[in-house]
Design an enzyme around this catalytic site. Structure first.
Site: not given
Lengths: 393, 256
Positions: B46, B57, B172
């Site tokens: 990725e 994040d 995911y």
């Protein structure tokens, strides 16, 4: 034309919920429940009682006589500066803390720039005995020491945001990250009409008390509940949305939103989002934001911390794009001069944010006798240092 | 069928994916890192394109994103760098980044470029499912691009099934309620969550990410899933002075 939120959480092309999956359950819970909670009679009673007895509402609609003479129009000031904690921000935090309680939340988080929304949040958390964590940019913590002290005294934990530019947008990112990590027991009180749906609509409804009262007061004072012009400053846009809300469908009323031009729209130090920005996604909604060609968010500038935001709420973006609202901007210098003018004509020291709206009175060519409402969103105590420096007081 | 779909068709156990930020530590390291990772046994990659406000994040990837932006990384620069991707790297490649950057570039143009340079899929965490479905799914499919959706411990079964229906490579699975870079300990609760998803008999395989940092957490996660993704721990370990060496030593503890 529909200027309000639709079933999908959009205002025309703007709005929606652009959030990572980690935030989806939190936002979805709110989306499903917010309207029912707000419409509940007991909620409304509690909300109104606190606004009256704790905040001090209704705030006066004051006909500023000397200012009116100067401009040749009837200038009414909606006195949000007289609210407890000194600004309109508390209308929203009262609403959201009651909502958080109804949802069974035990912990409150918030972001703040200059600290006004942080103080308003810490205040209602003290009032209701809930844990409070406020995220604030490291740079802002240094610039706004008195508000940091107020929040701490109110029992809030102030957490510095140390990423990015270390200001409001980074504090917002940190608050979102906290919410991701604490999805069950925590409510995030967003301070403006921004964020993923339903926040823009929810905050607008809580702030709509401003225009609700104004209409009644105009009716009493002028015989008509409508004004010719309604003016308010816009950062994210919560006081403006509250001030516009009940006038939006009265198309004869000219709605004017004033952004911060900073050192000038093309100076590179500005927060004039509708002029400098482009459509995109910021903090969970599609709106207009200041960004590079590559879609990176640009750091704004304004002398007033409350207008120093690179976006505007999605409903504002819609009012702008449809032409229902006129979006213009005022420079730092013009705002500070307008702040001094109000002080000397009416004995009211306005917040520099609100002074942007006042400064726009200079730009309107009045025929004479028009009724004009300006939202005086906050008082200037917090800005004394800036005024002192600028005017060598 | 793109490389990603092919990979999952033939292999559904112990897949290792590495995330890194394009343009970090140096602007032009992107391809070199991909080559080294493939040599060291990564199964797919990725590549993050940086954004100024990456809310999903944690601190490590925020910092690498900021540095990448300061180095001059943009989507046009990244696509330029990836022109030679398929002469050098054979494993599947995903691009990962935030929706505003893609919107400004243009969604169709983005998909077209991905196909041109040989990118197989993308992860855009703040692209809403409804918007993908209504506006972009056809475009993604036209250009052979797999859109990867995230699932968290709070995602309802109904929504997971919907995501499964929209996915065509893998799902995911976010290990816990957190941003990237936390520390996974496969507690009973997360084990129960992984099993719950496994028991749903989805048509897509799933891969676990967030909080995977070393062999121990990788092995723990891959007990339940087809593979696992390491991001922050890898980025943190990168050493600008000896980039290749630091990548190799990191991969050695995972792949031996």
């Amino acid at each position: 034309m529909n200027y309000f939120v639709d079933e999908r959480g959009y205002y025309g092309d703007f709005g929606g919920a652009y959030i990572p999956e980690m935030l989806y359950p939190n936002v979805e819970e709110l989306r499903q429940k917010y309207q029912a909670v707000i419409d509940d009679e007991q909620f409304q009673q509690e909300f109104k009682a606190l606004l009256k007895d704790y905040v001090g509402r209704p705030s006066p609609l004051y006909l500023a006589k000397r200012l009116s003479e100067k401009y040749g129009a009837n200038i009414f000031l909606k006195r949000e500066d007289l609210n407890h904690t000194g600004a309109h921000k508390i209308n929203n935090t009262i609403g959201q803390i009651l909502l958080a309680e109804k949802l069974g939340k035990k912990r409150i988080i918030a972001e703040t720039g200059a600290g006004q929304h942080g103080v308003a949040t810490a205040t209602v958390c003290a009032l209701r005995g809930l844990e409070c964590v406020v995220y604030m940019g490291e740079v802002d913590i240094k610039r706004q020491a008195p508000n940091v002290a107020r929040m701490k005294m109110l029992g809030a934990k102030v957490v510095p945001a140390t990423s990015g530019s270390k200001t409001l947008k980074d504090a917002t990112n940190e608050a979102m990250r906290d919410w991701i990590a604490n999805p069950v027991d925590t409510h995030y009180i967003i301070g403006s009409v921004v964020g993923p749906h339903p926040y823009p609509d929810m905050v607008a409804q809580f702030q709509s008390i401003i225009s609700f009262e104004t209409k009644k007061q105009l009716k009493e004072q002028t015989g008509s509940e409508l004004a010719d012009y309604v003016l308010a400053c816009v950062g994210g846009g919560s006081n403006a949305m509250g001030m516009f809300y009940h006038f939006i469908d009265d198309e004869s009323v000219k709605l004017i939103a004033i952004e911060a031009a900073g050192k000038g729209v093309s100076s590179g130090f500005s927060a004039a989002t509708t002029t400098l920005g482009k459509e995109g996604v910021l903090h969970g909604s599609r709106s207009i934001l200041m960004q590079t060609l590559d879609g990176q968010v640009v750091e704004p500038h304004s002398v007033s911390a409350g207008l120093d935001y690179p976006g505007i709420g999605p409903q504002h973006a819609h009012l702008f794009k449809t032409g229902r609202g006129l979006y213009s901007s005022i420079t730092d210098d013009e705002a500070l001069q307008a702040g001094l003018l109000l002080t000397q004509y009416e004995g009211i020291i306005p917040a520099i944010e609100s002074a942007h709206a006042l400064a726009y009175l200079e730009k309107i060519e009045f025929k004479g006798g028009e009724n004009v409402v300006v939202c005086l969103s906050g008082r200037g105590d917090k800005d004394m240092e800036t005024y002192m420096k600028y005017f060598n007081l | 069928m793109n490389r990603l779909q092919q990979l999952f068709k033939t292999q559904q156990k112990g897949l290792l994916s590495i995330y890194y930020t394009a343009g970090y530590p140096n602007l032009n390291d992107t391809l070199k890192i991909a080559e080294t990772l493939e040599q060291c046994g990564a199964d797919f990659l990725e590549i993050g394109f940086p954004y100024s406000d990456p809310v999903a994040d944690g601190p490590v990837i925020q910092a690498s994103s900021k540095e990448a932006l300061d180095n001059g990384m943009t989507l046009p620069v990244l696509f330029e760098q990836l022109k030679e991707l398929r002469q050098k790297v054979t494993i599947p490649i995903l691009l990962m980044g935030y929706v505003n950057v893609v919107l400004q570039y243009g969604v169709k143009e983005f998909c077209k470029k991905c196909q041109e340079v040989g990118v197989d899929g993308c992860i855009i965490p703040d692209l809403p499912m409804y918007e993908y479905e209504e506006m972009y799914q056809t475009t993604f499919e036209t250009y052979g691009l797999s859109n990867i959706f995230l699932v968290t411990p709070q995602t309802s079964e109904e929504r997971i099934r919907k995501i499964d229906g929209l996915s065509n490579a893998f799902i995911y699975l976010v290990s816990s309620a957190a941003t990237t870079g936390g520390n996974l300990s496969v507690s009973e609760r997360s084990a129960a969550y992984f099993k719950r998803v496994a028991d749903m008999q989805l048509k897509n395989p799933f891969v676990i990410g967030f909080g995977i940092s070393d062999k121990e957490t990788f092995d723990a996660a891959t007990q339940y899933a087809s593979g696992a993704i390491i991001g922050s721990a890898f980025v943190k370990n990168m050493n600008k002075a000896d980039l290749e060496g630091s990548i190799k030593s990191f991969m050695k503890q995972l792949r031996g």
